[in-house]
Design an enzyme around this catalytic site. Structure first.
Site, PDB file in Angstrom:
ATOM      1  N   TRP A 183      -3.152  -2.482  -1.529  1.00  0.00           N
ATOM      2  CA  TRP A 183      -2.914  -3.868  -1.943  1.00  0.00           C
ATOM      3  C   TRP A 183      -3.565  -4.692  -0.847  1.00  0.00           C
ATOM      4  CZ3 TRP A 183      -0.423  -8.270  -0.059  1.00  0.00           C
ATOM      5  CH2 TRP A 183      -0.138  -9.271  -0.999  1.00  0.00           C
TER       6      TRP A 183
ATOM      7  N   ARG B  39       3.008   0.202  -5.339  1.00  0.00           N
ATOM      8  CA  ARG B  39       2.913  -0.485  -4.052  1.00  0.00           C
ATOM      9  C   ARG B  39       1.603  -1.240  -3.875  1.00  0.00           C
ATOM     10  NH1 ARG B  39       6.729   1.447  -0.551  1.00  0.00           N
ATOM     11  NH2 ARG B  39       5.550   0.625   1.193  1.00  0.00           N
TER      12      ARG B  39
ATOM     13  N   LYS C 209       5.140  -3.827  -6.027  1.00  0.00           N
ATOM     14  CA  LYS C 209       6.581  -3.609  -6.141  1.00  0.00           C
ATOM     15  C   LYS C 209       7.289  -3.855  -4.820  1.00  0.00           C
ATOM     16  CE  LYS C 209      10.133  -2.174  -8.441  1.00  0.00           C
ATOM     17  NZ  LYS C 209      10.594  -3.262  -9.322  1.00  0.00           N
TER      18      LYS C 209
ATOM     19  N   CYS D  13       0.839  -1.193   0.000  1.00  0.00           N
ATOM     20  CA  CYS D  13       0.000   0.000   0.000  1.00  0.00           C
ATOM     21  C   CYS D  13       0.880   1.251   0.000  1.00  0.00           C
ATOM     22  CB  CYS D  13      -0.931   0.097   1.196  1.00  0.00           C
ATOM     23  SG  CYS D  13      -1.952  -1.356   1.428  1.00  0.00           S
TER      24      CYS D  13
ATOM     25  N   HIS E   1      14.744 -34.995 -16.186  1.00  0.00           N
ATOM     26  CA  HIS E   1      14.140 -35.596 -14.995  1.00  0.00           C
ATOM     27  C   HIS E   1      12.699 -35.121 -14.792  1.00  0.00           C
ATOM     28  CE1 HIS E   1      17.966 -37.328 -13.987  1.00  0.00           C
ATOM     29  NE2 HIS E   1      18.533 -36.130 -14.081  1.00  0.00           N
TER      30      HIS E   1
ATOM     31  N   GLU F 144       5.074 -13.094 -14.491  1.00  0.00           N
ATOM     32  CA  GLU F 144       4.634 -11.900 -13.746  1.00  0.00           C
ATOM     33  C   GLU F 144       3.768 -10.981 -14.596  1.00  0.00           C
ATOM     34  OE1 GLU F 144       7.844 -10.145 -10.640  1.00  0.00           O
ATOM     35  OE2 GLU F 144       8.567 -10.290 -12.688  1.00  0.00           O
TER      36      GLU F 144
ATOM     37  N   ASN G  71      -0.584   1.146   6.032  1.00  0.00           N
ATOM     38  CA  ASN G  71       0.174   0.174   5.255  1.00  0.00           C
ATOM     39  C   ASN G  71       0.734  -0.832   6.247  1.00  0.00           C
ATOM     40  OD1 ASN G  71       1.983  -1.189   3.571  1.00  0.00           O
ATOM     41  ND2 ASN G  71       3.544   0.411   3.740  1.00  0.00           N
ATOM     42  N   GLY G  72       0.372  -2.111   6.073  1.00  0.00           N
ATOM     43  CA  GLY G  72       0.878  -3.123   7.014  1.00  0.00           C
ATOM     44  C   GLY G  72      -0.247  -4.039   7.460  1.00  0.00           C
TER      45      GLY G  72
HETATM   46  C1  G6P Z   1       8.144  -8.166  -5.244  1.00  0.00           C
HETATM   47  C2  G6P Z   1       8.449  -7.513  -6.575  1.00  0.00           C
HETATM   48  C3  G6P Z   1       9.630  -8.220  -7.236  1.00  0.00           C
HETATM   49  C4  G6P Z   1      10.825  -8.219  -6.303  1.00  0.00           C
HETATM   50  C5  G6P Z   1      10.483  -8.822  -4.941  1.00  0.00           C
HETATM   51  C6  G6P Z   1      11.593  -8.586  -3.938  1.00  0.00           C
HETATM   52  O1  G6P Z   1       7.655  -9.441  -5.442  1.00  0.00           O
HETATM   53  O2  G6P Z   1       7.317  -7.571  -7.415  1.00  0.00           O
HETATM   54  O3  G6P Z   1       9.964  -7.547  -8.435  1.00  0.00           O
HETATM   55  O4  G6P Z   1      11.861  -8.943  -6.887  1.00  0.00           O
HETATM   56  O5  G6P Z   1       9.312  -8.202  -4.411  1.00  0.00           O
HETATM   57  O6  G6P Z   1      11.714  -7.213  -3.741  1.00  0.00           O
HETATM   58  P1  G6P Z   1      12.995  -6.472  -3.209  1.00  0.00           P
HETATM   59  O7  G6P Z   1      12.586  -5.015  -3.153  1.00  0.00           O
HETATM   60  O8  G6P Z   1      13.289  -7.026  -1.853  1.00  0.00           O
HETATM   61  O9  G6P Z   1      14.086  -6.712  -4.173  1.00  0.00           O
END
Ligand code: G6P
Length: 611
Positions: free
Chosen positions: A73, A27, A606, A2, A507, A491, A99-100
């Site tokens: 989110w 976010r 993100k 968020c 495998h 994604e 947020n949280g």
């Molecule tokens: C989310 C994002 C990814 C990212 C991951 C880890 O899933 O969508 O793109 O790789 O978080 O984020 P960080 O900021 O810790 O690299």
């Protein structure tokens, strides 16, 4: 996750908040809302994106010189108008954006329901607003006391901005686990989840720490702890330009960020590589480099794309430093009582510096006595503040949810660390050290060339856009690249894709191969080149469609594969930096052709600040 934005000053708050929320949509983007106050406080919210909110509020002339907004989110309760933030208490005295996650919300909710509170949403945030109101009215407390007391009772994580409707000249902000930054202006102040909504107004910021409570007026800022001890705010200057957070003519942030990689990688090693290529200087590691070079084990922790960078780190460190390495998903590491020994180094990799699992793993590793080093992109974020030392990637803001330049700059930092430590340990000779630095410095130019496959990637995307599955294969340094290529595709285009070590294909995944299965083979020239040729033969024998990422001038694989995307030649240790480029472009074009929202794919965010 968020995103949160707050403003208090003399300007119309509505536009500032809406523009700020647009910057924070990475976010979360399933619903949005804002509260505006001009003495009277009104709340507007809707399901959908910030643009939907903007359209909704444009139908009213209501504005205010104070307000706060939220882009969500969903965690508790489906994305709809009722669950969107701001959440208000029953009598409307407390209005909250959050947020949280409040982990003990169910207990608190039951307690409040027992006292007659009727909830209208499924959110944990509404519980918090009502807890504050309950303490304010029943306990006859001031707003500040009610907020502090409520926050002392909650368990979990929060970044909060709060309006008390009876105090229309101030915003309250509090943080635990989720980031919040205050922008300090002249006669106005801002608050946001990160600095991007703030930088066009002021470069002076204060990062809130856990258990901080800020009382923000237009020309006054009081910082306290939740135990009401006064604190002196530490104002910092940030160097973030507004141009860095615009699309600058590209159709999507993701495409802009893919094309920015030569510049981003250059910024990663700029000032850290001696002009004659005889040495690397990672200033952030100055005090710990010796300890790192004597460590007995390196544990890399990360999530998502950063974890893939960590896997490449494993190959790099083991090859050049001969120190044993483990790579862990932060979420697994933190919940299985990991064994940390004296002499272990924990390296946390995170673009945002805020990923909840990685942050918690960092705290755990420190508690267990490890030296913890960070590799992060966002300056001043939580992980760099929790680690003993670290290196920023300097990739600039990454807005596209699918990570691109963060990945390649993380790999660049890992390569620099491995070369440097290997040299210090005497495993990398002076000559090899210098030649590897020279090769690293040539990488931005080579990526520039690799980006030349953009049109070919688009044509290929047209061929494969309707497929439902894809397999990505690679060996050695190129296995994590295969994982990353598959992740990019799923994604943003919602095509099921799996990355596999090429030799493991026999495998299991080989059973999936038929004339409809696209198999992307990352097969640039390295020590396993001959082996991967065999793997391609095995795919072709089963009529699979091979898309090969090859080294420029490769005639052998070019004859065997159905399609090739060439990249310039480099040393195996840096091959990921080039081989990933066509994969980023391919998934980008497939997603665009499928009509997907590339920068904001469904269900993702993100910055994942919930565990
Ligand atoms: C989310 C994002 C990814 C990212 C991951 C880890 O899933 O969508 O793109 O790789 O978080 O984020 P960080 O900021 O810790 O690299």
């Amino acid at each position: 996750m968020c995103g949160i934005v707050g403003y208090i000053g003399s300007k119309p708050a509505r536009e500032i908040i809406i523009n700020g929320l647009k910057r924070l949509e990475y976010r979360g983007y399933d619903s949005a809302g804002l509260a505006l106050s001009n003495g009277e406080t009104k709340i507007f919210k809707c399901k959908g994106r910030v643009q939907d909110l903007e359209e909704m509020v444009s139908k009213t002339s209501f504005n205010g010189s104070m307000g706060m907004g939220h882009t969500r989110w969903a965690t508790h309760g489906e994305p709809n108008e009722l669950n969107a933030h701001p959440q208000a208490s029953v009598k409307g005295k407390f209005i909250v954006v959050h947020n949280g996650i409040i982990e003990n919300y169910a207990t608190l909710k039951k307690h409040l329901e027992g006292r007659g509170v009727i909830f209208s949403s499924q959110t944990d945030t509404e519980v918090l607003a009502n807890l504050m109101e309950h303490l304010y009215i029943e306990g006859d407390l001031s707003a500040e006391q009610a907020i502090s007391m409520a926050l002392n009772r909650v368990e979990g994580a929060y970044g909060l901005v709060i309006i008390c409707s009876e105090e229309p000249d101030k915003l309250y902000a509090a943080k635990k686990g989720s980031p919040l930054v205050i922008g300090v202006g002249e006669g106005e102040n801002f608050i946001a989840s990160d600095a991007t909504p703030i930088v066009e107004y002021t470069q002076r910021v204060i990062y809130l720490n856990d258990d901080d409570l800020a009382i923000i007026k237009k020309d006054e800022l009081i910082l306290k702890t939740l135990r009401t001890e006064q604190k002196t705010p530490e104002v910092r200057e940030i160097d973030l330009k507004i141009g860095e957070i615009d699309k600058e003519g590209f159709t999507h942030f993701m495409l802009k960020e893919i094309f920015e990689q030569p510049r981003a990688i250059h910024d990663t090693f700029r000032g850290r590589v001696l002009p004659d290529h005889s040495g690397i200087m990672l200033g952030g590691l100055h005090d710990v480099l010796e300890i790192m070079s004597q460590s007995e084990r390196i544990i890399l922790i990360a999530c998502g794309t950063s974890w893939h960078a960590g896997l490449i780190g494993e190959y790099l460190f083991e090859e050049y430093t001969r120190i044993p390495v483990e790579v862990e998903y932060a979420s697994e590491f933190r919940y299985r009582n990991p064994i940390i020994r004296k002499g272990d180094i924990v390296l946390a990799i995170s673009q945002s510096g805020e990923t909840a699992d990685t942050l918690a793993a960092v705290k755990l590793a420190r508690e267990k006595g490890a030296k913890v080093i960070g590799i992060c992109n966002v300056v001043g974020s939580s992980i760099p503040r929790e680690t003993d030392a670290g290196v920023y990637t300097h990739a600039g803001p990454e807005i596209g949810v699918a990570s691109t330049k963060a990945f390649t700059t993380q790999v660049t930092v890992l390569a620099m660390m491995a070369f440097e430590i290997g040299h210090l340990r005497g495993i990398v000779s002076d000559q090899l050290y210098k030649s590897m630095i020279t090769e690293l410095v040539s990488i931005p130019g080579k990526i520039e060339k690799a980006l030349g496959v953009n049109d070919q990637a688009l044509e290929l995307a047209k061929v494969f856009q309707e497929r439902q599955n894809a397999l990505y294969l690679g060996r050695g340094y190129l296995f994590p690249v295969a994982l990353e290529g598959a992740l990019k595709l799923k994604e943003i285009s919602y095509i099921h894709a799996e990355g596999y070590p090429a030799a493991e294909m026999k495998h299991g995944p080989i059973a999936l191969i038929d004339e409809n299965m696209p198999v992307v083979v990352v097969a640039t020239k390295d020590d396993t080149y001959e082996k991967i040729i065999n793997n391609i033969q095995e795919i072709k024998a089963r009529k699979g469609k091979v898309i090969a990422i090859v080294t420029e001038g490769d005639e052998i694989i070019s004859k065997m594969a159905d399609y090739v995307l060439p990249v310039p030649e480099t040393i195996p240790a840096l091959s990921a930096l080039l081989a990933v480029i066509p994969l980023q472009l391919l998934s980008y074009h497939i997603a665009v052709l499928r009509g997907c929202n590339v920068d904001q794919p469904r269900n993702l965010a993100k910055s994942v600040t919930v565990e």
